[in-house]
Design an enzyme around this catalytic site. Structure first.
Site, PDB file in Angstrom:
ATOM      1  N   ASP A   1       5.111 -41.601  34.641  1.00  6.67           N
ATOM      2  CA  ASP A   1       5.709 -42.841  34.153  1.00  6.67           C
ATOM      3  C   ASP A   1       5.581 -42.895  32.633  1.00  6.67           C
ATOM      4  OD1 ASP A   1       6.769 -45.349  33.933  1.00  6.67           O
ATOM      5  OD2 ASP A   1       5.117 -46.402  34.882  1.00  6.67           O
ATOM      6  N   ASP A   2       6.710 -42.805  31.926  1.00  9.19           N
ATOM      7  CA  ASP A   2       6.732 -42.890  30.454  1.00  9.19           C
ATOM      8  C   ASP A   2       5.979 -41.737  29.784  1.00  9.19           C
ATOM      9  OD1 ASP A   2       8.115 -45.207  30.833  1.00  9.19           O
ATOM     10  OD2 ASP A   2       6.795 -46.491  29.671  1.00  9.19           O
TER      11      ASP A   2
ATOM     12  N   HIS B   1       1.383 -45.129  32.065  1.00  5.41           N
ATOM     13  CA  HIS B   1       1.805 -46.441  31.575  1.00  5.41           C
ATOM     14  C   HIS B   1       0.586 -47.300  31.286  1.00  5.41           C
ATOM     15  CE1 HIS B   1       4.006 -50.215  31.261  1.00  5.41           C
ATOM     16  NE2 HIS B   1       5.141 -49.538  31.321  1.00  5.41           N
TER      17      HIS B   1
ATOM     18  N   LYS C   1       4.513 -45.570  42.412  1.00  2.00           N
ATOM     19  CA  LYS C   1       5.377 -46.587  41.807  1.00  2.00           C
ATOM     20  C   LYS C   1       6.778 -46.557  42.420  1.00  2.00           C
ATOM     21  CE  LYS C   1       7.450 -47.865  37.364  1.00  2.00           C
ATOM     22  NZ  LYS C   1       7.351 -47.772  35.906  1.00  2.00           N
TER      23      LYS C   1
ATOM     24  N   HIS D   1       9.473 -49.717  41.730  1.00  8.22           N
ATOM     25  CA  HIS D   1      10.163 -50.404  40.626  1.00  8.22           C
ATOM     26  C   HIS D   1      11.678 -50.494  40.827  1.00  8.22           C
ATOM     27  CE1 HIS D   1       9.616 -51.407  36.064  1.00  8.22           C
ATOM     28  NE2 HIS D   1      10.129 -52.396  36.770  1.00  8.22           N
TER      29      HIS D   1
ATOM     30  N   ASP E   1      10.040 -40.212  34.233  1.00  5.10           N
ATOM     31  CA  ASP E   1      11.230 -41.044  34.421  1.00  5.10           C
ATOM     32  C   ASP E   1      12.004 -41.269  33.130  1.00  5.10           C
ATOM     33  OD1 ASP E   1       9.304 -42.668  33.315  1.00  5.10           O
ATOM     34  OD2 ASP E   1       9.485 -44.287  34.770  1.00  5.10           O
ATOM     35  N   ASN E   2      11.338 -41.199  31.995  1.00  9.40           N
ATOM     36  CA  ASN E   2      11.987 -41.331  30.681  1.00  9.40           C
ATOM     37  C   ASN E   2      10.978 -40.908  29.625  1.00  9.40           C
ATOM     38  OD1 ASN E   2      11.616 -44.575  31.717  1.00  9.40           O
ATOM     39  ND2 ASN E   2      10.426 -43.938  29.939  1.00  9.40           N
TER      40      ASN E   2
ATOM     41  N   CYS F   1      12.697 -47.500  33.203  1.00  6.64           N
ATOM     42  CA  CYS F   1      12.249 -47.104  34.545  1.00  6.64           C
ATOM     43  C   CYS F   1      13.262 -47.371  35.648  1.00  6.64           C
ATOM     44  CB  CYS F   1      10.947 -47.825  34.886  1.00  6.64           C
ATOM     45  SG  CYS F   1       9.579 -47.432  33.774  1.00  6.64           S
TER      46      CYS F   1
END
Length: 594
Positions: free
Chosen positions: A40-41, A304, A148, A150, A356-357, A80
């Site tokens: 995540d991130d 995150h 996660k 989301h 994810d990014n 996300c």
């Protein structure tokens, strides 16, 4: 060692040896187990295999050494919710209307709703979307999502769970249906709508002060003030406070929960223990379904904020608490790989690692950065077009099928997972009347070395509903052009981040529109530092003309759909709020894992 222990060890080695010999003949023609690992991130520059020297990631580096590393792997969005929707469906998130609603011809008013914000909201991944989990489920795979989500939860009532993972092809779900937020830490800095919450507190303070200010002339006997007016203002201040504090003031309790299947088992979640619980469940899932075939999507809570990190990893890196969290993430990846080794499943399992990014440049705590590093690439999470927001790690490992140690420098996308898994798992791609529902491409020919170039000619980089940039892979000369139509305004000028008070870069409003577009050759200038023009690039007009036609053709394939992140859908609704024990608003439980 006891004699029985020696025999057990020898039998284990013999089992793995026989399995490896058998795999050499059947792996290519059999359906593999599939393990998808998504951070995540995580910044593309946070890993050793992508050039980082300040953080130790030996397990992810091992995965890259034993598999194939993609250097132009791209998220379909820089945030996300839309990125994960595209990952699951193989389609641009704009096709699922995962963006904030706006009036045609007008800028989006506040850029607040680019992700699912509340578990008590009514927007999410539409139930008619086909995910790779649903596709593989129909092919006999046991499918599990741990971590996660989301992508929304309910639509009209608390228990309908229209957007729940179990309604999108997963047989098993254990995790946080929203994910970790800065607000999930008991003492962390608030993250969700920070500027709005500051305004709400200030407004509440002003309203609360008014009744007392009216008492001054009354007590000083300057003029009489009706008591009913004082009481009315006091009631107004109280109602205003309750109207927003019931959601924002209790955000940790409403959004930071752990679910097993459809049941809430921990509310609020203990953020320090949550990641460990997810890892335990992932290892148990592998053990339960080792006879295969299975799909495990382990969607990490790392990296995150609030960055809860185990004691053994605190202070272990050269990059502060964020680096510590990355190293704990790497350790967790190592535990999953070790479980596959232990069960003799390594050669029968396709493993994929990504984020994810890109890393979030605005994340900070007490003056120290708590976001990732995106390498040489400009920009970060929340930016629709700059490379740092959409370029992510991409690693595939499938022993005896994919050559170890290869590096592929071709444009690929998170959207490619659905057609790729359809190929290896035997599923059929969904189609509509135009035959062009799926934007991803099957990567297996490229990964296996049967073709030299990616099937992607054009890729479109959205920020919400706004098209910020377009990428053209000119195959005849292997050049990758990129045109920016909109770029966010950064602060201070020359930096990559947006003003810290905003929390994330906007899609519209405080942005710059470029006419003609900014053009870069990212194959030679990956940092996007040297914009081209007709004076220094002879192909300037031809390239922009080609991109304009591609955008026009692409836009013609976008059909209207209900806005999932409209203001109404995004608002917190008490009647949709998941609640432990169904005793709303007294929702609280320590869970089965306490």
């Amino acid at each position: 060692m006891q004699p029985w222990g020696v025999w057990t060890l020898w039998l284990w080695y013999l089992c793995c040896a026989v399995t490896d010999m058998h795999s050499e003949y059947v792996t290519r023609n059999s359906r593999p187990n599939i393990v998808l690992l998504m951070a995540d991130d995580l910044g593309v520059g946070d890993l050793g295999c992508y050039g980082n020297t300040s953080v130790s990631t030996p397990n992810i580096d091992r995965l890259a050494a034993e598999g194939i590393m993609l250097t132009q792997h791209l998220a379909a969005a820089s945030m996300c919710t839309p990125s994960r929707a595209a990952f699951l469906t193989g389609r641009y998130p704009v096709r699922s209307a995962l963006y904030e609603s706006y009036r045609q011809g007008m800028a989006s008013p506040n850029n607040m709703y680019r992700d699912v914000t509340w578990l008590g909201g009514s927007g999410g991944l539409p139930s008619n979307e086909t995910t790779f989990a649903k596709m593989l489920q129909h092919q006999g795979y046991r499918t599990g999502l741990i971590g996660k989500w989301h992508l929304g939860l309910s639509c009209t009532s608390r228990g309908d769970h229209c957007a729940h993972p179990l309604n999108h092809g997963f047989d098993f779900f254990y995790g946080m249906p929203l994910g970790l937020l800065g607000d999930c830490g008991a003492h962390a800095r608030p993250e969700v709508h920070r500027r709005l919450r500051i305004w709400l507190w200030v407004t509440t303070a002003i309203l609360a002060a008014l009744p007392f200010l009216l008492l001054v002339p009354h007590l000083a006997r300057w003029f009489p003030v009706p008591w009913i007016l004082v009481a009315a203002l006091a009631i107004l201040a109280a109602l205003f406070f309750l109207s927003w504090f019931s959601s924002y003031g209790l955000i940790r309790r409403w959004n930071c929960i752990i679910m097993r299947g459809h049941d809430v088992i921990q509310q609020p979640a203990e953020e320090a223990r949550a990641a460990g619980l997810m890892l335990r469940e992932a290892l148990a899932f592998i053990n339960r379904h080792k006879s295969g075939p299975f799909l495990l999507f382990l969607s990490f809570l790392h990296v995150h904020t609030p960055l809860p990190t185990g004691g053994n990893f605190l202070g272990s890196s050269k990059f502060g608490v964020y680096g510590d969290n990355v190293e704990e993430l790497d350790w967790m990846v190592g535990k999953v790989l070790a479980a596959l080794d232990h069960e003799c499943l390594t050669n029968q399992t396709l493993v994929y690692f990504t984020s994810d990014n890109g890393g979030r440049l605005e994340a900070a705590e007490r003056g120290a950065r708590t976001g990732g590093w995106n390498g040489v690439y400009r920009g970060g999470s929340g930016m629709g077009g700059w490379e740092g927001g959409v370029r992510v790690p991409g690693i595939f490992r499938w022993p005896m099928v994919l050559e170890a140690g290869r590096v592929i420098d071709e444009p690929t996308s998170l959207m490619d997972l659905l057609p790729t898994l359809s190929h290896v798992g035997g599923g059929l791609l969904p189609r509509d009347s135009t035959g062009s529902l799926i934007d991803g491409r099957n990567l297996m020919p490229l990964l296996e070395g049967r073709v030299r170039h990616s099937d992607h000619e054009f890729l479109f980089h959205y920020c919400g509903v706004f098209l910020h940039s377009v990428r053209w892979h000119q195959r005849d000369c292997n050049t990758v052009w990129k045109a920016h139509y909109i770029t966010p305004n950064v602060s201070p000028k020359g930096s990559d981040a947006c003003p810290s008070s905003s929390g994330v870069c906007p899609c519209s409003g405080d942005v710059t529109h470029h006419d003609p577009p900014l053009l870069f050759d990212v194959s030679r200038d990956p940092a996007e530092l040297q914009p081209l023009n007709p004076d220094n690039e002879a192909l300037f007009d031809m390239v922009l003309s080609k991109m304009t036609a591609a955008v026009r053709n692409h836009r013609a394939t976008i059909t209207p759909a209900p806005h999932q992140l409209s203001t109404f859908n995004a608002l917190w609704k008490p009647w949709l709020q998941p609640c432990c024990g169904n005793t709303f608003p007294l929702c609280s439980c320590v869970g089965e894992d306490a």
